[in-house]
Enzyme design. Structure first.
Site, PDB file in Angstrom:
ATOM      1  N   THR A  28      48.083  -3.915  -7.264  1.00  9.62           N
ATOM      2  CA  THR A  28      48.770  -5.146  -7.893  1.00  9.62           C
ATOM      3  C   THR A  28      47.968  -6.503  -7.687  1.00  9.62           C
ATOM      4  OG1 THR A  28      50.927  -3.953  -7.758  1.00  9.62           O
ATOM      5  CG2 THR A  28      50.932  -6.439  -7.942  1.00  9.62           C
ATOM      6  N   GLN A 102      47.534   2.941 -15.012  1.00 11.89           N
ATOM      7  CA  GLN A 102      48.494   3.322 -14.075  1.00 11.89           C
ATOM      8  C   GLN A 102      49.703   2.981 -14.509  1.00 11.89           C
ATOM      9  OE1 GLN A 102      49.597   1.723 -10.029  1.00 11.89           O
ATOM     10  NE2 GLN A 102      48.793   3.634  -9.195  1.00 11.89           N
ATOM     11  N   GLY A 181      52.943   7.646  -8.371  1.00 12.33           N
ATOM     12  CA  GLY A 181      53.945   8.501  -7.711  1.00 12.33           C
ATOM     13  C   GLY A 181      54.116   8.100  -6.264  1.00 12.33           C
ATOM     14  N   TYR A 185      58.448   3.964  -5.412  1.00  9.90           N
ATOM     15  CA  TYR A 185      58.811   3.626  -6.506  1.00  9.90           C
ATOM     16  C   TYR A 185      59.391   4.847  -7.308  1.00  9.90           C
ATOM     17  CZ  TYR A 185      56.062  -0.832  -5.612  1.00  9.90           C
ATOM     18  OH  TYR A 185      55.710  -1.791  -5.132  1.00  9.90           O
ATOM     19  N   GLY A 335      39.844   0.124  -2.396  1.00 13.46           N
ATOM     20  CA  GLY A 335      40.814  -0.980  -2.829  1.00 13.46           C
ATOM     21  C   GLY A 335      40.277  -2.167  -2.411  1.00 13.46           C
TER      22      GLY A 335
END
Length: 384
Positions: A28, A102, A181, A185, A335
């Site tokens: 994000t 995603q 998943g 969330y 990441g």
């Protein structure tokens, strides 16, 4: 270290082939224009595609109008968003890379007072009417925490939203989709007995709690065939999820063995390992963390026989090479390293150091700072 030949080797993934196995994880970044992907997002993804990100998974992308904590997260439920994503996808493809979208729904960690939720005209839906602890909606007066959600009367309502989002992603030109998943969330909420206490076919036993994820995956395969994937975080913790170890293994074991037997295998399953910095302590001073701490990959990797594993969270280059060389994983996701080094794979190929420092204060942007700061302003290495 020697050139990591396994990490830098090509891989068949669903119907596509990626040039290396150093995937760019979903992160994000909160830079959209009122949920619409924009030019600075295009620059961000294009920089990394040019820097060797042969396989990119987008930041979490909302499948419908909900009151998410991330006010500037992108969506994929309307034509303007589809067009914005197509601009990005075309650029990434032009650089020779592949890209998945995603798909994300916050479930109970949305807020009814958020403008988006009000505009949607529906309650904050979740598996059960159980509030998550924590939360801080900084864009709402008083910075409220989470509320008790409304139990969704028929989960197929939400599965239909995921499927439509996949249809939209296909229209934008994406190579595939990944279901978010993990991290507490919506899909994770259905999997976890602490957030799912339904008494119908979607709650109770591990088989029932995995039903939502499995039916959603099947719906997405009707759109994308083999180019569908799933991200999981069995350790839990974030957004107030987590089960006892035996129940965690039983639930994820059933999920993995069942999806591994699907007529069309998923492209991959990404397993996010335990990360201490997103594992909250809900009782200050207690020293008790929320997550179920165990070696999730070592424990669960044997459940997949036909489906490829990708490992995510805290992976270093030498470990990535070992995981792939051993056959334990087909690939890995980086990441933070991709965030701070837009030329990450080029650095790996040339033996350059990872010497850019992540600008944590600007990870999610700020209304008072140029959007490029901590986003598209990280320098590439010198290759002269």
């Amino acid at each position: 270290m020697p050139r990591p030949s396994h990490l830098l080797s090509p891989l068949k993934l669903g119907s596509i082939t990626i040039a290396n196995r150093a995937g760019m994880s979903s992160m994000t970044r909160d830079r959209s224009s009122n949920t619409v992907p924009n030019d600075i997002m295009r620059e961000y993804y294009l920089q990394r595609a040019r820097g060797g990100a042969a396989f990119i998974v987008t930041e979490a992308t909302l499948i419908s109008l909900v009151g998410a904590e991330w006010q500037n997260a992108p969506g994929i439920w309307n034509q303007e968003q589809i067009d914005g994503w197509k601009n990005i996808v075309d650029a990434v493809h032009g650089a020779g890379s592949k890209i998945y979208c995603q798909l994300w729904h916050g479930g109970r960690v949305s807020h009814p007072d958020a403008p988006a939720q009000i505009a949607a005209g529906v309650p904050v839906y979740a598996p059960s009417a159980i509030a998550a602890r924590g939360g801080k909606f900084r864009f709402l007066p008083g910075e409220p925490g989470y509320i008790t959600p409304t139990e969704v009367p028929d989960p197929k309502i939400l599965i239909a939203e995921y499927k439509q989002a996949a249809v939209n992603a296909k229209a934008a030109g994406f190579d595939g989709v990944e279901i978010h998943g993990a991290n507490g969330y919506l899909v994770h909420q259905f999997l976890d007995s602490s957030s799912n206490q339904r008494t119908d076919a979607y709650g109770g036993s591990p088989a029932n709690r995995t039903r939502f994820a499995l039916e959603t995956l099947s719906a997405l395969q009707e759109v994308f065939g083999p180019d569908v994937s799933l991200k999981i975080n069995p350790n839990g913790g974030y957004n107030d999820v987590g089960m006892p170890l035996d129940e965690t293994i039983a639930t994820y074991g059933h999920l993995l063995s069942t999806l591994d037997a699907l007529p069309t295998p998923l492209a991959y399953v990404a397993l996010m390992r335990y990360m201490a910095f997103i594992d909250p302590e809900y009782e200050p001073g207690s020293g008790k963390k929320r997550a179920t701490q165990f070696d999730a990959f070592a424990t669960l990797k044997g459940y997949l026989k036909r489906t490829k594993w990708f490992v995510n969270a805290g992976v270093q280059v030498d470990e990535a090479e070992e995981l792939i060389a051993s056959g334990d994983a087909a690939g890995v996701f980086f990441g933070i390293q991709w965030l701070a080094h837009p030329d990450l794979v080029k650095r790996i190929e040339k033996g350059k150091p990872f010497d850019n420092q992540p600008q944590w204060a600007h990870f999610y942007g700020s209304p008072d700072v140029d959007a490029a700061v901590g986003y598209t302003d990280y320098p590439a290495a010198s290759y002269a």
